[in-house]
Scaffold this motif. Structure first.
Motif, PDB file in Angstrom:
ATOM      1  N   ALA A 159      43.726 -55.732 -39.281  1.00  0.00           N
ATOM      2  CA  ALA A 159      45.060 -55.554 -39.843  1.00  0.00           C
ATOM      3  C   ALA A 159      45.108 -55.858 -41.331  1.00  0.00           C
ATOM      4  N   ARG A 160      44.286 -56.798 -41.786  1.00  0.00           N
ATOM      5  CA  ARG A 160      44.382 -57.226 -43.176  1.00  0.00           C
ATOM      6  C   ARG A 160      43.322 -56.596 -44.067  1.00  0.00           C
ATOM      7  N   GLY A 161      42.330 -55.972 -43.472  1.00  0.00           N
ATOM      8  CA  GLY A 161      41.375 -55.198 -44.253  1.00  0.00           C
ATOM      9  C   GLY A 161      40.136 -55.921 -44.715  1.00  0.00           C
ATOM     10  N   PHE A 162      40.020 -57.226 -44.479  1.00  0.00           N
ATOM     11  CA  PHE A 162      38.783 -57.912 -44.872  1.00  0.00           C
ATOM     12  C   PHE A 162      37.732 -57.722 -43.779  1.00  0.00           C
ATOM     13  N   THR A 163      36.506 -58.071 -44.081  1.00  0.00           N
ATOM     14  CA  THR A 163      35.420 -57.939 -43.112  1.00  0.00           C
ATOM     15  C   THR A 163      34.922 -59.312 -42.690  1.00  0.00           C
ATOM     16  N   VAL A 164      34.318 -59.350 -41.523  1.00  0.00           N
ATOM     17  CA  VAL A 164      33.739 -60.572 -40.975  1.00  0.00           C
ATOM     18  C   VAL A 164      32.261 -60.309 -40.714  1.00  0.00           C
ATOM     19  N   ARG A 165      31.404 -61.184 -41.203  1.00  0.00           N
ATOM     20  CA  ARG A 165      29.963 -61.007 -40.990  1.00  0.00           C
ATOM     21  C   ARG A 165      29.365 -62.277 -40.382  1.00  0.00           C
ATOM     22  N   ARG A 166      28.683 -62.094 -39.290  1.00  0.00           N
ATOM     23  CA  ARG A 166      28.012 -63.190 -38.584  1.00  0.00           C
ATOM     24  C   ARG A 166      26.511 -62.984 -38.711  1.00  0.00           C
ATOM     25  N   PHE A 167      25.803 -63.990 -39.238  1.00  0.00           N
ATOM     26  CA  PHE A 167      24.356 -63.872 -39.331  1.00  0.00           C
ATOM     27  C   PHE A 167      23.688 -64.767 -38.300  1.00  0.00           C
ATOM     28  N   ASP A 168      22.515 -64.373 -37.873  1.00  0.00           N
ATOM     29  CA  ASP A 168      21.794 -65.108 -36.825  1.00  0.00           C
ATOM     30  C   ASP A 168      21.101 -66.336 -37.406  1.00  0.00           C
TER      31      ASP A 168
END
Length: 418
Positions: A159-168
């Motif tokens: 909804a807000r347009g930012f991204t989420v990144r999860r690293f191992d």
């Protein structure tokens, strides 16, 4: 030296009488009296656990001390004696602020930077909804991040347009990693899009105590604007110094290691952040909280007896010498680590340095799943722990607290291997 249980039981009774007598502040003086008091570690007698239960799961949910439970009951009784007075009028306003002062001491910040929430996840929902993020911005965290500190960002991102990144995170390599390697693993993931770095102070799987100060300084130096820390597994287990660490947010659940009533949380918001975030909740009393940290906790109707009992829980923890607390956790950790590494069929999956460790660790048992192990040990020996199967690991997460006798861990060791 005054016995801790006698002192706190008397303090709660005196506070109750004061409230009945003048319908005003019941807690600030009692906390002031409790702070200089130090004493021995608590024992099973200080708690309400069922006989025969070997409770090794404080990392999921803690157990409340008997004297805190009794104080909570007194606050509930007092509240019901005149509900409108004790919910919405003056008597508990000053005591509530005394609880905030005690919470600030536990978090290492000023009272004006502490909101009393319901749990760690509420704090992260506030941040995910309210931080000024949008297209082109990134929220970064590792695979050690708890879902409560991950899902709010993932929910808000579309909804807000930012991204989420999860690293191992290389969890299988963790026992041999150094502090510098752990810091580098995180900082090397930062890009020019990363505006938020989310970290567990102590993760809830293997108990890695992240080097928060080094990570926060390094992240800010690389352009990260907000560093948000999940402190659910840390407060009252290890020292916390939010202001000194240069973190922006620190959310915690005192029902674990503070041993407060359930349904309570603490959120440190660095003072400069207050006007940059809108409140998560809005109520008719919002105007009266304007310009203060209370704007993030104005729920209208709130369970104030449990908030008062949080003050008793903090006083109980403060009555235990802080150096004795950490020394105990370290001694039990070392004893358990050595026993596991000396036992064929058991594998230690947590850090091997105390400075990176906690009173929470994962042990794998050869030839058995953690779920089957739990069912057998709980049914046959009353051993309660958290069975974890995740990220290539399948083991028993053990999290004893100060009052847990080592015999409970010995029972696990003696019966873990079929």
């Amino acid at each position: 030296m005054t016995d801790r249980r006698t002192f706190l039981r008397g303090a709660g009774a005196g506070a109750l009488l004061a409230a009945l007598g003048n319908a005003r502040g019941i807690f600030a003086e009692e906390l002031a009296r409790a702070r200089p008091l130090t004493g021995a570690l608590p024992t099973d007698e200080d708690y309400l656990l069922a006989p025969g239960l070997r409770y090794l799961n404080h990392g999921s949910i803690g157990t409340i001390p008997r004297v805190v439970h009794e104080a909570h009951l007194r606050y509930l009784t007092l509240c019901e004696s005149n509900p409108w007075l004790y919910m919405w009028d003056e008597p508990w306003r000053e005591p509530r602020e005394a609880v905030r002062v005690a919470a600030a001491q536990a978090l290492g910040c000023t009272p004006a930077e502490v909101a009393i929430t319901h749990n760690t996840t509420e704090g992260f929902n506030l941040l995910a909804q309210g931080l000024p993020l949008g297209p082109g911005d990134e929220v970064l965290f590792s695979s050690l991040n708890h879902p409560g500190a991950s899902l709010p960002w993932q929910h808000q991102a579309p909804a807000r347009g930012f991204t989420v990144r999860r690293f191992d995170f290389p969890i299988l390599d963790l026992p041999g990693l150094s502090e510098g390697e752990i810091v580098a693993l995180h900082l090397d993931q930062i890009t020019d899009r990363t505006r938020v770095l989310v970290l567990p102070h102590i993760d809830n799987i293997v108990g890695l105590r992240h080097p928060i100060a080094a990570l926060a300084r390094g992240a800010h130096a690389r352009g990260v604007e907000f560093v948000a820390v999940d402190g659910a597994q840390a407060v009252s287990m290890v020292p916390v110094s939010t202001a000194a660490w240069d973190v922006d947010f620190y959310s915690a659940s005192p029902h674990k290691w503070v041993q407060s009533p359930k349904g309570l949380g603490l959120l440190y918001l660095r003072a400069e952040m207050h006007e940059r975030i809108p409140p998560f909740w809005v109520s008719s009393g919002q105007g009266g909280a304007a310009g203060t940290v209370r704007r993030f906790e104005d729920y209208g109707t709130r369970n104030l007896p449990e908030v008062m009992a949080l003050g008793d829980a903090l006083a109980f923890q403060d009555s235990i010498d802080s150096s004795a607390r950490e020394a105990h956790h370290r001694a039990i950790w070392a004893r358990m680590k050595d026993a596991v590494e000396a036992t064929p069929g058991l594998t230690w999956r947590s850090p091997r340095q105390w400075e990176l460790s906690a009173a929470l660790y994962l042990v794998e048992v050869e030839g058995v799943t953690s779920a089957d192990l739990f069912r057998r040990l709980y049914d046959e020996h009353g051993v309660a722990f958290r069975a974890f199967r995740t990220q290539g690991l399948d083991g028993a997460r053990l999290s004893p607290n100060l009052q847990t006798p080592f015999s409970a861990l010995e029972t696990f060791l003696h019966h873990a291997i079929p």
